[in-house]
Design an enzyme around this catalytic site. Structure first.
Site, PDB file in Angstrom:
ATOM      1  N   HIS A 103       0.845  -1.189   0.000  1.00 54.81           N
ATOM      2  CA  HIS A 103       0.000   0.000   0.000  1.00 54.81           C
ATOM      3  C   HIS A 103       0.884   1.244   0.000  1.00 54.81           C
ATOM      4  CE1 HIS A 103      -2.652   2.805   2.644  1.00 54.81           C
ATOM      5  NE2 HIS A 103      -3.012   2.956   1.381  1.00 54.81           N
ATOM      6  N   HIS A 133       1.882  11.673  -1.556  1.00 61.27           N
ATOM      7  CA  HIS A 133       0.949  11.171  -0.561  1.00 61.27           C
ATOM      8  C   HIS A 133      -0.059  12.245  -0.226  1.00 61.27           C
ATOM      9  CE1 HIS A 133      -0.225   9.243   3.352  1.00 61.27           C
ATOM     10  NE2 HIS A 133      -0.156   8.216   2.551  1.00 61.27           N
TER      11      HIS A 133
END
Length: 377
Positions: free
Chosen positions: A35, A79
């Site tokens: 992930h 992110h």
């Protein structure tokens, strides 16, 4: 350049580490996924992995999930925001993936790209071509593939087409056939049953379970984001846990729950990967999950890979993987049962905005929280 072709080389006898996998079709082989693969740090709270992509692949990760943003005309792995965590360019990342494929001709790797800024697939194709990794990319015969129609791992390896790429939105089979419509849209939908708009192609090849989970009881393998007949699709489970934390003075901020990893990544027990994938999923669905998406795969000394092997019906072959990285430590520490002395590959952790001590990172994090976007999806 093709690494091998069916007519010029002997058929593969070992595929992704097991001879049994060579005759198994792609959709029936369960693999471990990283992930937010590019977020490699154990000091930055925006990270979901301890090790960079080269170590991930070396250790056995075969699905690499990444968020891609348009940062001033460059496809960057970021992110939520490139100000919060910039993992470097997609080009640099794919260069490392290609180096692994070059050096390991019997491995099939999957990329799952979250197209956060809805960029056209041609922009991704340009990067693939510049890196030279497009020569490894497998193109399906149609935009939507029946799960029984996938090639075997052996045939993918024999053809030299050993890279499978899914993208969550904007895939266009007619322009870039090797970027396959997949799933995993990062649209902050929250938890629940999300049926895509009729006619949408998102989730046409797989469905996804719950995500951004903070309560392990939601590791229940139920269908969340989907489109079409979920009984006839591959699927991915998001088996990683978040917790609420106060970050830079801002409360109720979701961050990876590293304290729970000994349970979350375990082979068995309530809340474990083994329980959800090996018991719950098999009780609810006609097939096992194809993709097990996890945080900090190194926690458990290979337990996540053992779960995948069990689902594939093979005897797990234990091997040394990178040492488990502890919480709040800048150096590797040996995990329970770990036999390796590998250290964290800091060279792959590019352009993290200063770690938790950086005032600038704090400012950016607070701004993101204020906007409701500091979530590590």
């Amino acid at each position: 350049m093709l690494v091998a072709s069916a007519g010029s080389a002997a058929a593969a006898t070992v595929c992704n580490g097991y001879s049994e996998y060579c005759s198994m079709i792609y959709s029936n082989v369960t693999v471990v996924g990283a992930h937010n693969s590019y977020t490699a740090s154990n000091t930055n709270l925006a990270a979901n992995q301890d090790y960079g992509v080269t170590q991930q692949l070396t250790d056995g990760v075969r699905l690499l999930q990444n968020q891609v943003h348009n940062s001033n005309g460059v496809l960057e792995l970021c992110h939520t925001s490139c100000l919060l965590y910039d993992g470097g360019s997609l080009s640099n990342y794919l260069t490392k993936v290609k180096a692994f494929l070059d050096a390991n001709p019997n491995e099939v790797v999957t990329l799952l790209l979250v197209n956060s800024d809805d960029q056209p697939p041609s922009s991704f194709a340009s990067v693939y071509q510049s890196v030279g990794i497009d020569t490894y990319a497998w193109s399906p015969p149609a935009a939507t593939i029946d799960p029984t129609a996938w090639p075997t791992l052996g045939s993918l390896i024999d053809s030299g087409k050993r890279l499978v790429t899914f993208m969550d939105n904007s895939a266009d089979f007619t322009s870039v056939p090797y970027i396959i419509d997949g799933m995993h849209s990062n649209k902050n939908l929250g938890m629940g049953d999300h049926i895509l708009t009729p006619g949408s192609t998102e989730f046409s090849n797989m469905w996804e379970g719950h995500f951004d989970i903070e309560d392990a009881t939601f590791f229940n393998c139920t269908v969340d984001r989907h489109n079409g007949d979920t009984t006839n699709q591959m699927y991915l489970i998001n088996h990683y846990l978040y917790t609420q934390s106060t970050l830079f003075g801002v409360g109720d901020t979701p961050v990876p729950n590293k304290a729970a990893l000994p349970v979350t990544n375990a082979i068995s027990g309530a809340g474990s990967l083994g329980e959800e994938a090996g018991t719950t999923c098999l009780a609810l669905h006609p097939r096992a999950p194809t993709f097990l998406l996890v945080d900090f795969y190194d926690w458990g000394s290979g337990s996540v890979f053992q779960v995948a092997a069990g689902l594939n019906g093979v005897q797990y072959v234990a091997k040394s993987i990178a040492a488990q990285n502890g919480t709040d430590s800048t150096s590797s520490s040996s995990g329970s049962g770990s036999t390796t002395t590998s250290t964290k590959n800091g060279a792959e952790n590019v352009s993290v905005m200063g770690g938790r001590s950086s005032v600038w990172t704090a400012v950016v994090a607070v701004a993101c929280v204020a906007l409701g976007s500091f979530v590590a999806m």
